[in-house]
Write an enzyme that holds these catalytic residues in place. Structure first.
Site, PDB file in Angstrom:
ATOM      1  N   LYS B  76       0.870  -1.178   0.000  1.00 23.84           N
ATOM      2  CA  LYS B  76       0.000   0.000   0.000  1.00 23.84           C
ATOM      3  C   LYS B  76       0.907   1.229   0.000  1.00 23.84           C
ATOM      4  O   LYS B  76       1.980   1.209   0.607  1.00 23.84           O
ATOM      5  CB  LYS B  76      -0.864  -0.066   1.260  1.00 23.84           C
ATOM      6  CG  LYS B  76      -1.966   0.966   1.393  1.00 23.84           C
ATOM      7  CD  LYS B  76      -2.773   0.703   2.676  1.00 23.84           C
ATOM      8  CE  LYS B  76      -3.894   1.707   2.881  1.00 23.84           C
ATOM      9  NZ  LYS B  76      -4.671   1.415   4.123  1.00 23.84           N
ATOM     10  N   SER B 151      -9.653   1.528   3.203  1.00 28.91           N
ATOM     11  CA  SER B 151      -8.789   2.310   2.344  1.00 28.91           C
ATOM     12  C   SER B 151      -7.778   1.488   1.543  1.00 28.91           C
ATOM     13  O   SER B 151      -7.214   1.995   0.579  1.00 28.91           O
ATOM     14  CB  SER B 151      -8.015   3.346   3.181  1.00 28.91           C
ATOM     15  OG  SER B 151      -7.111   2.709   4.052  1.00 28.91           O
ATOM     16  N   SER B 175      -9.574  -0.812   7.415  1.00 32.13           N
ATOM     17  CA  SER B 175      -9.008  -0.579   6.084  1.00 32.13           C
ATOM     18  C   SER B 175      -8.347  -1.780   5.418  1.00 32.13           C
ATOM     19  O   SER B 175      -8.039  -1.728   4.227  1.00 32.13           O
ATOM     20  CB  SER B 175      -8.007   0.579   6.123  1.00 32.13           C
ATOM     21  OG  SER B 175      -8.705   1.797   6.105  1.00 32.13           O
TER      22      SER B 175
END
Lengths: 97, 479
Positions: B76, B151, B175
């Site tokens: 990420k 997210s 997330s």
């Protein structure tokens, strides 16, 4: 109904050092009003005698040895600074004039 | 082409036996990323990936027994990585190149994993759809008109598309879990502190965690074995289990499982509810002892979360000042304007909302009414979970109230987006681990994942149970 007026949004934005256009401030007044209106439900929870939680895994403070550890080189740390000169970060003057 | 969805342990064995190479695996990963780039899961490729793969092959040839030999992975974009930009999908960090890497990335590389790319996300981790990325949304791998969740949506789409063998994501309020559910992959949110947070862009320091996103539960165990354990760079990190997290499946028979009652009523999609309850019946048929359990404070968890977390965000995001790194406004004429204009130009709408909410609840006169009260509600929540774990081995529930929703359908209403987190934030505030395992689809194609919650530091048992649940779910895409 908005609970946070534009003046309040501007006060908080000043504390947070975020410049806002008048349009942004007006929209945020509505949005923040909704969000604060939502979180206000916590007023209904009975918290009498309950202690606040800061930290969840039960760790306690410990001492470490006071020894010098390797750190990053000055050039590496300065490499991301938008403005620099002679190994220093350059900033705008604090006061205009 | 190599199938990157094969279990990681098998691929590693093939690499160590000389039947596969890191170069082959990495090349396959890069080809798959190129072939599926329209999903916009990726923000930047690692330009050194093939060279890194070559180095891993050399280490294997020299006899090193690497636990992730040659395995391509995606991080990420809030993980600091030295060979790419690290933007956290925000304009304010667009120019930033990290001067160091944290324990998570360093441990993966030392174990022989190869970083191939950085994944899209909601900027700074603020969101549940990946639409808050300043660089455009990611699409769901199962339906490109829908969001992947967030997210960590770029990471879950990437794993779902087979762009790499696994991804590392972060979970502050859901997330990793919510996008794993919406994208049909396995996601593990660890006990707070189990994976050191140093080297990750901070969102809310008291709930930020790092964890794997994988194709199967066994892979999550293999990756966690590399990631877990204390590091001096994060004083809140905790000791790992002395045993391996990569352990055989446990039996479901006789397991005491609590089904969280409050999560079955709060706006839960009827199709999701029906599939979940039908799966609960399957678990019972296998001998699991399941009963409903009430955890009343979960009803207030979202409100507490949206006080505590914005408060921490407002502190953590104070470091973006236009002076030391990141975007700096060219219009400023004095230092105060450098701060105000750089932050106005660099932060997106959601980051601004959260900074302002956080500043508001921490500001003079409001602190006791909001922040301190939320900290006490957090204590109540912890006490209720502790009580529940005296009676049950694990707690289960849905991961999110809905399956993947259409792109754009919630992005105009911040509060509606916050409600996506309603079933995940309590676990974050409590600091417990939770595993998401896909169990079924609704509307013929949209995945849903079961959320399995364990007591703190129970990852080994949680993964062992998760493997049994995964086997029971079987071919979930047909279920």
């Amino acid at each position: 109904m908005s609970k946070i007026g534009v003046t309040e949004v501007e006060r908080v934005a000043k504390l947070a050092r975020i410049g806002l256009s008048p349009e942004e401030a007006a929209q945020l007044s509505v949005e923040l009003g909704h969000i604060v209106g939502f979180v206000e439900q916590l007023a209904q929870v009975d918290i009498e005698g309950v202690l606040p939680t800061d930290q969840v895994t039960g760790l306690v403070d410990v001492w470490r040895e006071d020894i010098v550890m390797p750190s990053l080189a000055r050039e590496q740390l300065l490499a991301n600074a938008p403005h620099q000169q002679d190994g220093y970060i350059v900033v705008k003057r604090v006061l205009n004039g | 082409m190599v199938d990157l969805k094969r279990p990681i342990a098998e691929l590693v064995a093939d690499v160590l036996a000389g039947q596969l190479t890191a170069i082959q695996l990495t090349a396959t990963s890069l080809e798959q990323i190129a072939a599926t780039q329209q999903y916009h899961a990726i923000l930047e490729l690692n330009p050194n990936a093939m060279r890194d793969a070559e180095n891993v092959d050399a280490r294997v040839a020299a006899g090193e027994t690497l636990p992730l030999a040659g395995i391509p992975f995606i991080a990420k974009d809030n993980f600091l990585t030295a060979s790419t930009h690290t933007t956290a999908a925000s304009n304010i960090l667009k120019p930033f190149i990290a001067p160091y890497e944290g324990p998570a990335i360093l441990r993966l590389k030392a174990a022989g994993a190869v970083l191939v790319a950085k994944a899209n996300m909601d900027a700074f981790g603020h969101g549940g759809s990946t639409e808050n990325s300043d660089f455009g949304p990611t699409k769901n791998a199962h339906d490109a008109t829908r969001v992947p969740g967030g997210s960590s949506g770029g990471s879950t789409t990437a794993v779902s598309l087979g762009q790499a063998c696994f991804a590392v994501g972060t979970d502050t309020g859901g997330s990793i879990r919510q996008p794993s559910s919406l994208s049909g992959v396995v996601g593990l949110k660890v006990t707070y502190g189990l994976v050191p947070r140093s080297g990750v862009v901070a969102m809310a320091s008291s709930t930020d965690t790092i964890g794997p996103i994988t194709n199967c539960v066994a892979d999550a165990g293999v990756v966690l074995d590399v990631l877990a354990g204390k590091d001096a760079s994060d004083s809140t990190s905790i000791d790992r289990d002395t045993k391996s997290y990569s352990a055989p499946a446990a039996s479901i028979k006789g397991l005491k499982i609590g089904l969280i009652k409050e999560y079955l009523i709060q706006g839960l999609d009827p199709d999701v509810k029906a599939k979940l309850l039908s799966f609960v019946e399957q678990l019972k048929a296998q001998g699991a002892l399941i009963e409903e359990v009430s955890i009343p404070a979960t009803i207030r968890a979202l409100a507490a979360y949206y006080i505590l977390v914005p408060a921490e965000i407002s502190s953590n995001l104070a470091r973006y000042d236009g002076v030391r790194f990141g975007h700096s406004s060219t219009k400023a004429t004095n230092l105060e304007e450098t701060y105000r204009l750089s932050r106005d130009e660099g932060f997106g709408a959601e980051a601004k909302r959260r900074i302002l909410i956080g500043t508001y609840v921490l500001s003079s006169g409001y602190y006791d009414a909001y922040y301190k009260r939320a900290q006490k509600v957090r204590t109540k929540l912890i006490d209720e979970f502790t009580q529940a774990f005296k009676k049950f081995d694990f707690l289960i529930g849905p991961t999110a109230p809905t399956p993947a929703f259409p792109l754009g359908s919630k992005s105009g209403d911040p509060l509606a987006m916050y409600l996506e987190d309603v079933m995940t934030v309590a676990v974050s505030l409590v600091g417990s681990p939770a595993l998401v395992v896909p169990i079924a689809v609704v509307q013929k194609k949209l995945p849903i994942g079961l959320q399995i919650i364990g007591p703190q530091r129970s990852e080994r048992a949680l993964l062992q149970t998760g493997m049994a649940i995964e086997t029971l779910a079987g071919d979930w895409q047909a279920a």
